[in-house]
Design a protein around this motif. Structure first.
Motif, mmCIF file in Angstrom:
data_model
loop_
_atom_site.group_PDB
_atom_site.id
_atom_site.type_symbol
_atom_site.label_atom_id
_atom_site.label_comp_id
_atom_site.label_asym_id
_atom_site.label_seq_id
_atom_site.Cartn_x
_atom_site.Cartn_y
_atom_site.Cartn_z
ATOM 1 N N VAL A 100 7.822 44.152 27.982
ATOM 2 C CA VAL A 100 6.647 44.484 27.162
ATOM 3 C C VAL A 100 7.026 45.456 26.036
ATOM 4 C CG1 VAL A 100 4.936 44.101 28.974
ATOM 5 C CG2 VAL A 100 6.024 46.347 28.762
ATOM 6 N N PRO A 101 6.205 45.481 24.984
ATOM 7 C CA PRO A 101 6.487 46.444 23.906
ATOM 8 C C PRO A 101 6.535 47.861 24.490
ATOM 9 C CG PRO A 101 4.741 44.925 23.254
ATOM 10 C CD PRO A 101 5.020 44.660 24.702
ATOM 11 N N GLY A 102 7.527 48.612 24.094
ATOM 12 C CA GLY A 102 7.641 49.993 24.554
ATOM 13 C C GLY A 102 8.550 50.173 25.755
ATOM 14 N N LYS B 178 13.397 47.816 24.667
ATOM 15 C CA LYS B 178 14.302 46.707 24.313
ATOM 16 C C LYS B 178 15.233 47.072 23.161
ATOM 17 C CE LYS B 178 10.912 43.830 23.672
ATOM 18 N NZ LYS B 178 9.842 44.724 24.158
ATOM 19 N N GLU C 113 15.900 38.548 21.421
ATOM 20 C CA GLU C 113 14.879 39.446 21.944
ATOM 21 C C GLU C 113 13.504 38.799 21.848
ATOM 22 O OE1 GLU C 113 14.558 43.012 19.599
ATOM 23 O OE2 GLU C 113 12.948 43.812 20.843
ATOM 24 N N PHE D 137 17.912 55.220 26.595
ATOM 25 C CA PHE D 137 17.822 56.376 25.703
ATOM 26 C C PHE D 137 19.032 57.297 25.871
ATOM 27 C CE2 PHE D 137 16.162 60.487 24.295
ATOM 28 C CZ PHE D 137 15.608 60.125 23.076
HETATM 29 P P1 GDP Z 1 10.643 48.112 22.610
HETATM 30 O O1 GDP Z 1 9.276 48.018 22.017
HETATM 31 O O2 GDP Z 1 10.705 47.440 23.936
HETATM 32 O O3 GDP Z 1 11.728 47.671 21.686
HETATM 33 O O4 GDP Z 1 10.897 49.678 22.930
HETATM 34 P P2 GDP Z 1 11.703 50.757 22.102
HETATM 35 O O5 GDP Z 1 13.165 50.604 22.264
HETATM 36 O O6 GDP Z 1 11.170 50.825 20.718
HETATM 37 O O7 GDP Z 1 11.300 52.089 22.904
HETATM 38 C C1 GDP Z 1 9.963 52.548 22.995
HETATM 39 C C2 GDP Z 1 9.968 54.062 23.233
HETATM 40 O O8 GDP Z 1 10.572 54.350 24.487
HETATM 41 C C3 GDP Z 1 10.777 54.828 22.196
HETATM 42 O O9 GDP Z 1 10.105 56.026 21.900
HETATM 43 C C4 GDP Z 1 12.096 55.092 22.892
HETATM 44 O O10 GDP Z 1 12.718 56.265 22.427
HETATM 45 C C5 GDP Z 1 11.655 55.245 24.337
HETATM 46 N N1 GDP Z 1 12.732 54.867 25.263
HETATM 47 C C6 GDP Z 1 13.508 53.762 25.221
HETATM 48 N N2 GDP Z 1 14.399 53.763 26.222
HETATM 49 C C7 GDP Z 1 14.189 54.898 26.936
HETATM 50 C C8 GDP Z 1 14.805 55.473 28.095
HETATM 51 O O11 GDP Z 1 15.738 54.956 28.683
HETATM 52 N N3 GDP Z 1 14.274 56.646 28.527
HETATM 53 C C9 GDP Z 1 13.250 57.287 27.915
HETATM 54 N N4 GDP Z 1 12.821 58.428 28.414
HETATM 55 N N5 GDP Z 1 12.658 56.781 26.806
HETATM 56 C C10 GDP Z 1 13.128 55.603 26.327
#
Ligand code: GDP
Length: 362
Positions: A94-96, A99, A185, A273
Motif C-alpha cells: 500500500v502507499p506509505g 516501496k 513497482e 529507512f
Molecule cells: P511508498 O508509498 O510505499 O513508496 O512509501 P515511501 O517509500 O514513500 O515511504 C513512506 C514513508 O515511510 C516515508 O516517510 C518514509 O521515510 C517512511 N519509511 C519508509 N521505510 C521506512 C522504514 O523502514 N522505517 C521507518 N520508520 N519509516 C520508513
C-alpha cells in the motif's frame, strides 16, 4: 524533465547518422523527436546503453499513435534477441509502506555491486491522481542520480491492460540496454498486482506491522502471489510488533496451498529507512533464482508461460480496442445501453446485438 538539450553536439536534420552509436553520442539524439530517429539507430543505441535513446524508445512504446507504435514494434523486435538476461522483481504494497525507500536502498546496494538497475511502475490510477507512483520527483532521488540506474514513472494513459503491455515492452528495452535488475513497482490495492505478477520472476509483498490486512487493503489473492513477504519499518519501537506480525504471517502462510515451484515463501522483517536487512532480502531473491534455474528449470518455464499469457492478453486487448473503436459500434452503443438501462432488452441480447454489429452481421 531535464532541460531539452545541453549538448554541444548539435545534429542537423538530414545528416546521416553514424552506424555505431557510442556513449559519446548519447546527447546527439536528445533534440530529435522520437519518431524522427531510425529503428536501427534506436537498436544500436540501446544495445550500447544509450539512455537518451532508451527513454525515447519507451516514449514510443507508450504512445498510442499507430506511426509511433509501428516504430516501437520494430525497435522491440531488434532488441528482443538481446533481452531476458535479468532478474525481474515485482514490488507491491500500500502507499506509505516504504516501496520507494526500499527500492532506493536496494537499488543503491545493487549498483554498488556492479549491477544495473531499472525501475518501472504500473499505476493505472495515475491518470486520475496525476501519478501517485514514481511521479513525485523527490522519490528515489539518490537512485535517480545514479549513472547505473534508470527510473521510469508509470505510463499514465490507458487501461490496466494497456499499461501492462507498455511495461512489458519497456522491460525488454531495459534488458537490451544492459539493465540486469528490473524492478516493477505497483500500488497494492487493485488489479495491477496480477498484471505485475504475470511479468516478473519474483514478487515481493511489502507489509506493515499491526495495520491489519484489511487496513492494508491486501487481499488473500495477493498474499498467494507473493514469493516473499517483507514487513517493513521494523525499527525503533516498531521492532516487536514487526516480529509478531512476522510470526502471524508465517502461520497464515502454512494454511495456503503449496506453491507450484515448491518454493517456501519466506517472511522477513526489514527497515528500508535504516537500510537494515535490505541486502538479506536480496539474498532471498538470489537464492530463488539459483534454485529455480537449477534442476526444475521452473524459472524459464514460468517465463515461457508468461509469454503465452501475454499472447492471450494481447489478443484480448486488441479485440477490445477494435470493438470499441469500431465506428458502427460507437454510433449505436449508447442507444443500446439505454435500452438495457430502461429494461427494454436484456444485457445478453444487447451484448449479442453489439457483437453482431461489430462482426458486420447487422
Ligand atoms: P511508498 O508509498 O510505499 O513508496 O512509501 P515511501 O517509500 O514513500 O515511504 C513512506 C514513508 O515511510 C516515508 O516517510 C518514509 O521515510 C517512511 N519509511 C519508509 N521505510 C521506512 C522504514 O523502514 N522505517 C521507518 N520508520 N519509516 C520508513
Amino acid at each position: 524533465m531535464a532541460k531539452k538539450n545541453k549538448s554541444a553536439l548539435h545534429v542537423k536534420k538530414g545528416i546521416e547518422q553514424p552506424p555505431q552509436v557510442n556513449k559519446d553520442a548519447a546527447e546527439r539524439f536528445s533534440n530529435i523527436r522520437p519518431q524522427d530517429i531510425a529503428a536501427d539507430n534506436y537498436v544500436q543505441g540501446i544495445l550500447a546503453g544509450n539512455r537518451t535513446l532508451l527513454s525515447k524508445a519507451i516514449t514510443l512504446v507508450e504512445s498510442s499513435l499507430p506511426r509511433h507504435q509501428e516504430l516501437a514494434q520494430e525497435i522491440i523486435s531488434g532488441c528482443l534477441p538481446h533481452a531476458g538476461n535479468s532478474i525481474r522483481v515485482g514490488i507491491t504494497g500500500v502507499p506509505g509502506v516504504g516501496k520507494s525507500t526500499f527500492i532506493e536502498a536496494l537499488g543503491k546496494y545493487l549498483t554498488a555491486s556492479a549491477h544495473k538497475v531499472a525501475v518501472l511502475a504500473i499505476d493505472p490510477s495515475s491518470t486520475h491522481s496525476k501519478g501517485s507512483i514514481l511521479g513525485d520527483k523527490t522519490r528515489m532521488e539518490d537512485l535517480a542520480n545514479d549513472p547505473n540506474a534508470f527510473i521510469r514513472p508509470s505510463a499514465t494513459a490507458g487501461s490496466l491492460g494497456g499499461v501492462a503491455r507498455k511495461t512489458r515492452e519497456a522491460i525488454i528495452l531495459c534488458e537490451a540496454a544492459g539493465f540486469d535488475c528490473i524492478f516493477v513497482e505497483t500500488v497494492g490495492v487493485g488489479q495491477s498486482e496480477t498484471a505485475v505478477h504475470s511479468m516478473v520472476d519474483f514478487f515481493l509483498l511489502l507489509m506493515l506491522a499491526g495495520a491489519g490486512d484489511e487496513l492494508q487493503g491486501i487481499k488473500r489473492g495477493i498474499m498467494e502471489m507473493a514469493d516473499a513477504i517483507i514487513i517493513n519499518k521494523a525499527d525503533g519501537s516498531n521492532i516487536e510488533k514487526a516480529e509478531l506480525a512476522q510470526l502471524e504471517y508465517r502461520n497464515a502462510l502454512h494454511l495456503f496451498p503449496a506453491t507450484a515451484s515448491g518454493w517456501e515463501v519466506p517472511v522477513e522483517t526489514c527497515s528500508a529507512f535504516n537500510k537494515e536487512r535490505v541486502t538479506d532480502i536480496w539474498r532471498i531473491v538470489d537464492r530463488y533464482q539459483s534454485t529455480m534455474t537449477g534442476d526444475s528449470n521452473y524459472f524459464y518455464s514460468k517465463r515461457r508461460e508468461q509469454m503465452v499469457h501475454t499472447m492471450y492478453e494481447s489478443i484480448n486487448q486488441q479485440l477490445r480496442d477494435s470493438f470499441y473503436g469500431n465506428e458502427e459500434v460507437k454510433r449505436r452503443i449508447r442507444k443500446i445501453e439505454k435500452e438495457v438501462l430502461t429494461g427494454k432488452i436484456s444485457a445478453y441480447v444487447a451484448a449479442n446485438e453489439l457483437l453482431a454489429i461489430f462482426a458486420n452481421k447487422k
